[in-house]
Design a protein around this motif. Structure first.
Motif, short mmCIF file in Angstrom:
data_model
loop_
_atom_site.label_atom_id
_atom_site.label_comp_id
_atom_site.label_asym_id
_atom_site.label_seq_id
_atom_site.Cartn_x
_atom_site.Cartn_y
_atom_site.Cartn_z
N GLY A 1 0.82 -1.20 0.00
CA GLY A 1 0.00 0.00 0.00
C GLY A 1 0.86 1.25 0.00
N ILE A 2 0.29 2.33 0.52
CA ILE A 2 0.95 3.64 0.53
C ILE A 2 1.35 4.02 1.95
CG2 ILE A 2 0.68 6.10 -0.01
CD1 ILE A 2 0.73 4.35 -2.48
N ALA A 3 2.50 4.67 2.08
CA ALA A 3 2.91 5.23 3.36
C ALA A 3 3.47 6.63 3.11
CB ALA A 3 3.96 4.36 4.04
N THR A 4 3.41 7.47 4.12
CA THR A 4 3.95 8.82 4.03
C THR A 4 5.04 8.99 5.07
OG1 THR A 4 1.83 9.70 3.28
CG2 THR A 4 3.44 11.28 4.09
N VAL A 5 6.18 9.49 4.62
CA VAL A 5 7.33 9.72 5.49
C VAL A 5 7.61 11.22 5.57
CG1 VAL A 5 9.85 9.44 5.70
CG2 VAL A 5 8.40 7.48 5.08
N GLU A 6 7.80 11.70 6.78
CA GLU A 6 8.22 13.08 6.99
C GLU A 6 9.70 13.11 7.29
OE1 GLU A 6 6.27 16.43 9.66
OE2 GLU A 6 7.79 15.34 10.81
N MET A 7 10.44 13.84 6.48
CA MET A 7 11.89 13.97 6.67
C MET A 7 12.23 15.43 6.95
SD MET A 7 15.00 12.85 4.07
CE MET A 7 14.57 11.10 4.20
N LYS A 8 12.96 15.64 8.04
CA LYS A 8 13.40 17.00 8.39
C LYS A 8 14.90 17.11 8.14
CE LYS A 8 9.83 17.86 11.88
NZ LYS A 8 9.55 18.21 13.31
N ILE A 9 15.28 18.19 7.48
CA ILE A 9 16.69 18.47 7.21
C ILE A 9 17.16 19.50 8.22
CG2 ILE A 9 18.38 19.17 5.48
CD1 ILE A 9 16.76 16.64 4.80
N LYS A 10 18.29 19.25 8.84
CA LYS A 10 18.81 20.15 9.87
C LYS A 10 19.02 21.54 9.29
CE LYS A 10 22.23 20.42 13.57
NZ LYS A 10 23.42 19.77 14.20
N GLY A 11 18.42 22.53 9.94
CA GLY A 11 18.55 23.92 9.49
C GLY A 11 17.44 24.38 8.58
N ALA A 12 16.63 23.45 8.07
CA ALA A 12 15.52 23.81 7.17
C ALA A 12 14.25 23.99 7.99
CB ALA A 12 15.32 22.75 6.10
#
Length: 232
Positions: free
Chosen positions: A48-59
């Motif tokens: 199926g579908i999944a959603t990933v949240e990725m945070k970049i340091k400083g952004a």
């Protein structure tokens, strides 16, 4: 003559860019990965579908990535599993090619230098996944075989294309050698279709992706929806 020179220069540039996606470490693949009859039960996989949240340091704006387990169940499942394990937290983007022509932002190497992959704590070996490419009108993906510029993707398009904002797996020269390294496509890269496995697309935060510099780090990555679709 001028057109011939331009054509050869174009081929040379493409070859240089493609080589930048290769991991520089050695690679071996397991018998299970090379046996297509076993792949229907391969885990981890994403049904199926999944959603990933990725945070970049400083952004300030996080990146939201939709992972497509319908068309890339093994590749998507591998990524989501590694996210859930916390493998990507703190890792560096070790290769970013954004000028003169936007190409890729590549990260996900625990060693931070383009030579490593995920070491499974149970097996003590590097996890390798099969190359997974689904062509239009096929019920299932093709495994373990590059289908790109010299293959079937020339006449039949791939389902998951290298559009700007695609996320795909980097690998070494053998097809079944991807582990944890991934890249974001910074522009449409159709010459990579069929040779590298796209498994999702950036849905929000592309402006953050476009600002990634070599040496930037992933502050955190987490699954925000669809974790129930991951089978281990």
């Amino acid at each position: 003559m001028k057109n011939l020179v331009q054509r050869w220069l174009s081929v040379l540039v493409c070859a240089i860019l493609v080589s930048s996606l290769f991991l520089t470490g050695c690679s071996n693949t397991s018998d299970a990965q090379g046996n297509q009859s076993n792949l229907d039960n391969y885990v981890p996989r994403l049904n199926g579908i999944a959603t990933v949240e990725m945070k970049i340091k400083g952004a300030t704006t996080p990146i939201l990535i939709e992972i497509n387990g319908n068309d890339a169940p093994i590749t998507g499942g591998n990524f989501v599993d590694l996210v859930e394990r916390g493998v990507y937290n703190g890792l560096v983007f070790h290769r970013v090619i954004s000028s003169p022509d936007p190409f890729v932002a590549q990260g996900g190497d625990p060693k931070g230098n383009g030579t490593g992959g995920f070491i499974d704590p149970e097996t003590k070996q590097e996890r390798r996944i099969p190359l997974e490419i689904k062509l239009k009108d096929d019920e299932k993906p093709t495994y373990g075989k590059a289908l790109g510029r010299q293959g079937e993707a020339v006449t039949r398009p791939v389902v998951l294309k290298h559009l700007k904002g695609a996320i795909a797996m980097a690998r070494s020269q053998p097809p079944d050698s991807a582990s944890s390294q991934f890249y974001f496509a910074l522009s449409d890269l159709d010459f990579l279709d069929g040779d590298y496995a796209v498994f999702g697309y950036v849905k929000q935060g592309m402006e953050t992706v476009e600002k990634i510099k070599q040496g930037d780090r992933i502050e955190s990555a987490k699954v925000v929806s669809g974790s129930e679709n991951l089978k281990k």
